[in-house]
Design a protein around this motif. Structure first.
Motif, PDB file in Angstrom:
ATOM      1  N   ILE A 192       0.849  -1.187   0.000  1.00  0.00           N
ATOM      2  CA  ILE A 192       0.000   0.000   0.000  1.00  0.00           C
ATOM      3  C   ILE A 192       0.886   1.238   0.000  1.00  0.00           C
ATOM      4  CG2 ILE A 192      -1.785   1.238   1.301  1.00  0.00           C
ATOM      5  CD1 ILE A 192      -2.585  -1.475   2.492  1.00  0.00           C
ATOM      6  N   ARG A 193       0.556   2.198  -0.834  1.00  0.00           N
ATOM      7  CA  ARG A 193       1.372   3.400  -0.928  1.00  0.00           C
ATOM      8  C   ARG A 193       1.415   4.139   0.403  1.00  0.00           C
ATOM      9  NH1 ARG A 193      -0.183   6.233  -6.738  1.00  0.00           N
ATOM     10  NH2 ARG A 193       0.569   4.529  -8.072  1.00  0.00           N
ATOM     11  N   ARG A 240       1.630   7.219   1.000  1.00  0.00           N
ATOM     12  CA  ARG A 240       0.749   8.380   1.017  1.00  0.00           C
ATOM     13  C   ARG A 240      -0.660   7.971   1.435  1.00  0.00           C
ATOM     14  NH1 ARG A 240       0.864  11.609  -4.454  1.00  0.00           N
ATOM     15  NH2 ARG A 240       3.060  11.552  -3.833  1.00  0.00           N
ATOM     16  N   GLU A 241      -1.092   6.793   0.998  1.00  0.00           N
ATOM     17  CA  GLU A 241      -2.418   6.306   1.376  1.00  0.00           C
ATOM     18  C   GLU A 241      -2.446   5.923   2.858  1.00  0.00           C
ATOM     19  OE1 GLU A 241      -5.440   2.629   0.234  1.00  0.00           O
ATOM     20  OE2 GLU A 241      -3.809   3.179  -1.150  1.00  0.00           O
ATOM     21  N   ARG A 251      -2.972   8.849   5.113  1.00  0.00           N
ATOM     22  CA  ARG A 251      -4.342   9.367   5.161  1.00  0.00           C
ATOM     23  C   ARG A 251      -5.236   8.563   6.093  1.00  0.00           C
ATOM     24  NH1 ARG A 251      -3.695  10.383  -0.651  1.00  0.00           N
ATOM     25  NH2 ARG A 251      -4.645   8.346  -1.088  1.00  0.00           N
ATOM     26  N   ASP A 252      -4.759   7.414   6.523  1.00  0.00           N
ATOM     27  CA  ASP A 252      -5.544   6.560   7.397  1.00  0.00           C
ATOM     28  C   ASP A 252      -5.545   7.129   8.816  1.00  0.00           C
ATOM     29  OD1 ASP A 252      -5.925   4.230   9.366  1.00  0.00           O
ATOM     30  OD2 ASP A 252      -6.474   3.306   7.453  1.00  0.00           O
ATOM     31  N   LYS A 262      -6.241  -6.720   5.084  1.00  0.00           N
ATOM     32  CA  LYS A 262      -5.522  -6.104   3.959  1.00  0.00           C
ATOM     33  C   LYS A 262      -4.332  -6.949   3.589  1.00  0.00           C
ATOM     34  CE  LYS A 262      -6.654  -1.218   4.723  1.00  0.00           C
ATOM     35  NZ  LYS A 262      -6.143   0.123   4.899  1.00  0.00           N
TER      36      LYS A 262
END
Length: 405
Positions: A213-214, A216-217, A220-221, A405
């Motif tokens: 998972i990036r 950056r993502e 945001r979590d 995930k």
């Protein structure tokens, strides 16, 4: 009746019940050997540093150098894991700590001692980030329990280590460092032989082949951000308040001998160890959010009233309550990182680790300054406020147990 018993024994639910992976058990054993050695060194290190004819500031620098280099090295460990895999980086990291610890025992002067302790911090970052990345690769229903088993190895080793360190110190001040190098060599060998390479871990093939998972993502979590705040407040409070000020509180305020500090901390460690399994099960089944909200609120209230303890027995009871809360505080945020980053989260785990190291670096300095210039209660209250702020921030996390995930 026999048919009914046969159906219960062979039901799909029982056959498919998830269990801790072999990696989790192996990492728990590694954690025990690492912490036994670390616990052996901790009581001796300040005295050994003083034997080089330096002052208390230089002694403090020896301790801070380890945490500082962990902090500096952590951002690079995620990329190392991407390059070489968790097992390789973990083994190399343990090897660096083992070599530097053995060389500490033959250091000729203070600068050598400082340099070698700093090198040990680099290896420690490589080991801890790799181990946590492996643990967070577990399915969400077992993430907290995997972390709890790993932390249990640390706690049991930490309880045994200081007692062994006192015995070894009667031989010489350098004996504990050689013992530490030996336990680390055992830990590294266990990891090299028993940890499976990433490609044969036996997990979900689709998860193993999926891209990470990036980052950056992950940022945001909201759960990841709460976890980082939690790690910072824990680093600040555990090292800056609990570790640095409570020993002074026992001696200078309660007027008790130093041995009572060790007894109080040992009782708290036992309480935390006993609470780990139910805490991890709660985090995995009820959720990360209620565990963080409740545990950090209890820890905040407990640490704030510690300086008002009238005697050593009340203080010990308060530390035991804090230890129970710490069982939740150690598992829930780390599980939240795994939820956000998935099984290939080396870089997010490194950032998560950095927040604890940063708190451990500045927490002792600020807490000591407040105790010197204002009062003990104010120093403890600041730590409590950070924990309470984390509890309130966690109310913005999503509830429940997230999907895999």
């Amino acid at each position: 009746m026999r048919f009914a018993r046969f159906r219960r024994a062979s039901s799909p639910a029982s056959a498919a019940r998830p269990r801790l992976s072999r990696d989790a058990y192996v990492l728990g054993v590694i954690a025990f050997f690492v912490m036994v050695g670390f616990g052996v060194v901790i009581p001796v290190l300040p005295v050994y540093a003083r034997s080089f004819g330096v002052g208390y500031i230089e002694v403090g620098a020896i301790i801070s150098a380890f945490a500082l280099m962990r902090f500096v090295a952590s951002p690079f460990v995620g990329r190392m894991i991407d390059w070489g895999g968790e097992r390789t980086i973990l083994t190399i990291g343990i090897g660096i700590v083992a070599a530097s610890s053995g060389l500490v025992g033959i250091a000729q002067d203070y600068p050598q001692l400082l340099l070698l302790r700093g090198a040990g911090g680099v290896g420690s970052a490589m080991f801890s980030v790799s181990a946590m990345t492996l643990l967070l690769g577990a399915v969400p229903s077992l993430r907290a329990r995997s972390i709890g088993f790993y932390q249990g190895g640390f706690l049991i080793g930490g309880m045994a280590g200081p007692a062994l360190g006192g015995l070894l110190a009667t031989i010489s001040l350098t004996a504990p460092f050689f013992f530490y190098a030996g336990t680390l060599a055992v830990a590294g060998l266990v990891g090299l032989v028993l940890l499976r390479p990433r490609t044969v871990r036996g997990g979900d093939a689709a998860a193993e082949s999926a891209p990470p998972i990036r980052f950056r993502e992950v940022l945001r979590d909201r759960g990841f951000r709460v976890a980082c705040a939690a790690n910072f407040s824990q680093g600040w409070t555990s090292f800056g308040v609990r570790g640095a000020l409570i020993p002074l509180l026992v001696v200078e305020v309660l007027r008790e001998p130093t041995v009572f500090t060790g007894i109080a901390f040992a009782c708290a460690a036992v309480a935390q160890t006993l609470a780990l399994a139910p805490a991890a099960r709660f985090v995995d089944t009820v959720g990360r959010r209620p565990a963080i909200i409740g545990a950090f609120a209890v820890a905040a209230a407990t640490i704030a009233v510690v300086p008002f303890a009238p005697n050593i027995w009340v203080l010990t009871a308060l530390l035991c309550i804090y230890g129970v809360a710490a069982a939740f505080m150690g598992t829930a945020p780390a599980a939240a990182v795994g939820d956000a980053a998935g099984p290939k989260g080396g870089r997010p785990v490194a950032v998560f680790s950095m927040f604890a190291d940063f708190g451990a670096i500045i927490g002792p300095l600020v807490a000591g300054y407040l105790a010197d210039t204002v009062s003990y209660p104010v120093a403890f209250a600041v730590g409590g406020m950070l924990l309470l702020a984390t509890s309130l921030y966690a109310t913005r996390m999503p509830g429940g147990v997230p999907a895999q995930k």
